[in-house]
Design a protein around this motif. Structure first.
Motif, PDB file in Angstrom:
ATOM      1  N   LEU A 131       0.822  -1.205   0.000  1.00 59.62           N
ATOM      2  CA  LEU A 131       0.000   0.000   0.000  1.00 59.62           C
ATOM      3  C   LEU A 131       0.863   1.265   0.000  1.00 59.62           C
ATOM      4  O   LEU A 131       0.533   2.250  -0.663  1.00 59.62           O
ATOM      5  N   GLN A 132       1.970   1.242   0.723  1.00 60.47           N
ATOM      6  CA  GLN A 132       2.875   2.389   0.696  1.00 60.47           C
ATOM      7  C   GLN A 132       3.473   2.573  -0.693  1.00 60.47           C
ATOM      8  O   GLN A 132       3.630   3.707  -1.169  1.00 60.47           O
ATOM      9  N   ALA A 133       3.811   1.468  -1.347  1.00 62.86           N
ATOM     10  CA  ALA A 133       4.348   1.560  -2.710  1.00 62.86           C
ATOM     11  C   ALA A 133       3.303   2.110  -3.674  1.00 62.86           C
ATOM     12  O   ALA A 133       3.618   2.926  -4.560  1.00 62.86           O
ATOM     13  N   ILE A 134       2.039   1.717  -3.491  1.00 61.18           N
ATOM     14  CA  ILE A 134       0.963   2.228  -4.344  1.00 61.18           C
ATOM     15  C   ILE A 134       0.822   3.737  -4.163  1.00 61.18           C
ATOM     16  O   ILE A 134       0.638   4.486  -5.130  1.00 61.18           O
ATOM     17  N   ALA A 135       0.928   4.205  -2.909  1.00 62.33           N
ATOM     18  CA  ALA A 135       0.816   5.638  -2.644  1.00 62.33           C
ATOM     19  C   ALA A 135       1.946   6.409  -3.313  1.00 62.33           C
ATOM     20  O   ALA A 135       1.722   7.480  -3.900  1.00 62.33           O
ATOM     21  N   VAL A 136       3.158   5.890  -3.235  1.00 61.14           N
ATOM     22  CA  VAL A 136       4.308   6.585  -3.829  1.00 61.14           C
ATOM     23  C   VAL A 136       4.207   6.594  -5.348  1.00 61.14           C
ATOM     24  O   VAL A 136       4.385   7.637  -5.998  1.00 61.14           O
ATOM     25  N   VAL A 137       3.891   5.440  -5.941  1.00 61.02           N
ATOM     26  CA  VAL A 137       3.806   5.352  -7.398  1.00 61.02           C
ATOM     27  C   VAL A 137       2.640   6.171  -7.921  1.00 61.02           C
ATOM     28  O   VAL A 137       2.757   6.894  -8.920  1.00 61.02           O
ATOM     29  N   GLY A 138       1.484   6.094  -7.233  1.00 59.48           N
ATOM     30  CA  GLY A 138       0.315   6.853  -7.682  1.00 59.48           C
ATOM     31  C   GLY A 138       0.547   8.347  -7.666  1.00 59.48           C
ATOM     32  O   GLY A 138       0.096   9.073  -8.560  1.00 59.48           O
ATOM     33  N   GLY A 139       1.274   8.842  -6.656  1.00 60.38           N
ATOM     34  CA  GLY A 139       1.560  10.271  -6.596  1.00 60.38           C
ATOM     35  C   GLY A 139       2.611  10.714  -7.588  1.00 60.38           C
ATOM     36  O   GLY A 139       2.688  11.906  -7.914  1.00 60.38           O
ATOM     37  N   ALA A 140       3.432   9.781  -8.068  1.00 63.17           N
ATOM     38  CA  ALA A 140       4.510  10.139  -8.991  1.00 63.17           C
ATOM     39  C   ALA A 140       4.100  10.039 -10.458  1.00 63.17           C
ATOM     40  O   ALA A 140       4.836  10.513 -11.329  1.00 63.17           O
ATOM     41  N   VAL A 141       2.943   9.446 -10.733  1.00 61.31           N
ATOM     42  CA  VAL A 141       2.512   9.276 -12.122  1.00 61.31           C
ATOM     43  C   VAL A 141       2.076  10.619 -12.699  1.00 61.31           C
ATOM     44  O   VAL A 141       1.230  11.304 -12.121  1.00 61.31           O
ATOM     45  N   PRO A 142       2.617  11.047 -13.835  1.00 59.08           N
ATOM     46  CA  PRO A 142       2.162  12.293 -14.461  1.00 59.08           C
ATOM     47  C   PRO A 142       0.710  12.176 -14.907  1.00 59.08           C
ATOM     48  O   PRO A 142       0.257  11.102 -15.317  1.00 59.08           O
ATOM     49  N   ALA A 143      -0.014  13.294 -14.817  1.00 56.61           N
ATOM     50  CA  ALA A 143      -1.432  13.286 -15.179  1.00 56.61           C
ATOM     51  C   ALA A 143      -1.635  12.900 -16.645  1.00 56.61           C
ATOM     52  O   ALA A 143      -2.584  12.186 -16.983  1.00 56.61           O
ATOM     53  N   LEU A 144      -0.737  13.364 -17.517  1.00 56.96           N
ATOM     54  CA  LEU A 144      -0.863  13.049 -18.938  1.00 56.96           C
ATOM     55  C   LEU A 144      -0.754  11.550 -19.174  1.00 56.96           C
ATOM     56  O   LEU A 144      -1.548  10.960 -19.908  1.00 56.96           O
ATOM     57  N   TRP A 145       0.211  10.917 -18.518  1.00 57.89           N
ATOM     58  CA  TRP A 145       0.420   9.485 -18.707  1.00 57.89           C
ATOM     59  C   TRP A 145      -0.735   8.686 -18.116  1.00 57.89           C
ATOM     60  O   TRP A 145      -1.215   7.725 -18.721  1.00 57.89           O
ATOM     61  N   ALA A 146      -1.203   9.102 -16.930  1.00 61.13           N
ATOM     62  CA  ALA A 146      -2.334   8.399 -16.316  1.00 61.13           C
ATOM     63  C   ALA A 146      -3.578   8.514 -17.184  1.00 61.13           C
ATOM     64  O   ALA A 146      -4.328   7.536 -17.353  1.00 61.13           O
ATOM     65  N   GLY A 147      -3.812   9.695 -17.747  1.00 57.92           N
ATOM     66  CA  GLY A 147      -4.966   9.858 -18.617  1.00 57.92           C
ATOM     67  C   GLY A 147      -4.882   9.005 -19.868  1.00 57.92           C
ATOM     68  O   GLY A 147      -5.878   8.407 -20.292  1.00 57.92           O
ATOM     69  N   LEU A 148      -3.701   8.940 -20.464  1.00 61.87           N
ATOM     70  CA  LEU A 148      -3.533   8.100 -21.656  1.00 61.87           C
ATOM     71  C   LEU A 148      -3.765   6.627 -21.339  1.00 61.87           C
ATOM     72  O   LEU A 148      -4.381   5.898 -22.130  1.00 61.87           O
ATOM     73  N   LEU A 149      -3.284   6.166 -20.192  1.00 61.26           N
ATOM     74  CA  LEU A 149      -3.511   4.774 -19.802  1.00 61.26           C
ATOM     75  C   LEU A 149      -4.993   4.481 -19.622  1.00 61.26           C
ATOM     76  O   LEU A 149      -5.491   3.427 -20.050  1.00 61.26           O
ATOM     77  N   LEU A 150      -5.712   5.407 -19.000  1.00 59.06           N
ATOM     78  CA  LEU A 150      -7.148   5.201 -18.810  1.00 59.06           C
ATOM     79  C   LEU A 150      -7.893   5.229 -20.142  1.00 59.06           C
ATOM     80  O   LEU A 150      -8.872   4.500 -20.328  1.00 59.06           O
ATOM     81  N   ILE A 151      -7.439   6.078 -21.067  1.00 55.12           N
ATOM     82  CA  ILE A 151      -8.055   6.093 -22.396  1.00 55.12           C
ATOM     83  C   ILE A 151      -7.842   4.756 -23.091  1.00 55.12           C
ATOM     84  O   ILE A 151      -8.769   4.194 -23.712  1.00 55.12           O
ATOM     85  N   LEU A 152      -6.624   4.210 -23.002  1.00 56.64           N
ATOM     86  CA  LEU A 152      -6.343   2.917 -23.621  1.00 56.64           C
ATOM     87  C   LEU A 152      -7.101   1.777 -22.948  1.00 56.64           C
ATOM     88  O   LEU A 152      -7.384   0.760 -23.581  1.00 56.64           O
TER      89      LEU A 152
END
Length: 319
Positions: A131-152
């Motif tokens: 869960l700590q790793a998820i928090a760190v990775v989730g906060g470090a993901v750029p919004a552009l990249w996260a949006g593209l992944l969700l679109i895909l």
């Protein structure tokens, strides 16, 4: 009451200072403001006419006082491109941006608080580490990249599941609430996941602070509560003032944070509109929009201060 009046006075002073800074920033741009707005190929007569129309031939003090008088009465000026009142333009854009932020913040709160509590209450070490790793990775993901992944993954026509629209907003706005809300789901998920990771870290830290820096949780357990119940019912309530401060400031920051998301999903919000107005040299509109954004930041900060003082009586006693 005294604290609230003091903060309200500081809010008014801060708004006045910010208005001066924004007015000055527009006026100190290289070159003539009228020439910049008129374009590179404008004739001297057109520039002179625009200067007279905007009142730029008046002294700076007179220009500022005239603009401030309009702002106080709700008149932020008129867009040079569309001829519409700037207040009406911003209101239409806010009808996209603020629902997006509220939906994203709701997703962030659900994810952040629940996973933050789970990170504290998990009994297995590997679960807490995950869960700590998820928090760190989730906060470090750029919004552009996260949006593209969700679109895909979820985008209609392009995604694996193909269930949600990825571009645009209904022309009639919220007259079609179902379509409008559907268009905001993917952008809100993008914002919510990233912000939720930050709230998750704050929630975990606040709960651990309550548990380690006091005997409240131990006393609750001595009264018959399990550790899980004591942390959720007592610890989370004591951590609420800190979380309110974090959520309030996060809400204000999301105004500028959704700019990338709005451009990615082609949403006609405040961020997209501000970038468009700057690119098209509609500086009078930019001036009004910046003041509205600054006022929103300051009002949110004022509300957070008052709410924090109300939720934590210890601050009143300390004062």
């Amino acid at each position: 009451m005294k604290f609230t009046l003091q903060r309200l006075g500081l809010l008014v002073v801060a708004l006045a200072v910010v208005s001066v800074l924004i007015f000055a920033a527009i006026r100190v741009l290289p070159g003539d403001v009228a020439a910049v707005m008129a374009g590179m190929n404008a004739s001297p007569a057109r520039i002179a006419a625009l200067r007279a129309e905007l009142g730029l031939d008046e002294p700076l003090v007179v220009q500022y006082l005239s603009w401030l008088k309009g702002v106080v009465t709700g008149d932020f000026g008129t867009s040079m491109l569309t001829g519409q009142p700037i207040a009406a333009i911003v209101a239409g854009r806010a009808a996209v941006t603020f629902p997006l932020i509220l939906l994203g913040l709701a997703i962030a709160l659900v994810l952040g608080i629940s996973l933050g509590c789970a990170a504290v209450l998990a009994r297995r070490c590997w679960v807490r580490s995950l869960l700590q790793a998820i928090a760190v990775v989730g906060g470090a993901v750029p919004a552009l990249w996260a949006g593209l992944l969700l679109i895909l993954l979820l985008g209609s026509g392009t995604g694996v599941l193909s269930v949600l629209p990825t571009q645009g907003f209904p022309q009639d706005g919220w007259a079609s609430p179902g379509r409008a809300l559907t268009c905001l789901v993917l952008p809100a998920l993008t914002v919510g996941i990233i912000v939720g990771a930050s709230i998750m870290r704050y929630t975990r830290s606040a709960l651990l602070d309550v548990e380690t820096n006091g005997d409240v949780i131990a006393l609750a357990m001595a009264c018959g509560m399990t550790r899980r119940r004591a942390m959720v019912t007592v610890g989370l309530r004591l951590a609420t003032p800190q979380l309110v401060s974090v959520v309030g400031l996060t809400f204000a920051e999301m105004i500028t944070g959704v700019m990338v998301v709005e451009n990615l999903f082609a949403l006609p919000g405040i961020g997209t509109g501000l970038v468009t107005d700057i690119g098209q040299r509609d500086l009078i509109a930019v001036q009004g929009e910046l003041l509205m954004l600054a006022a929103f930041f300051l009002v949110v900060g004022f509300a957070v201060d008052v709410a924090h003082r109300t939720l934590d009586p210890r601050l009143e006693r300390a004062a």
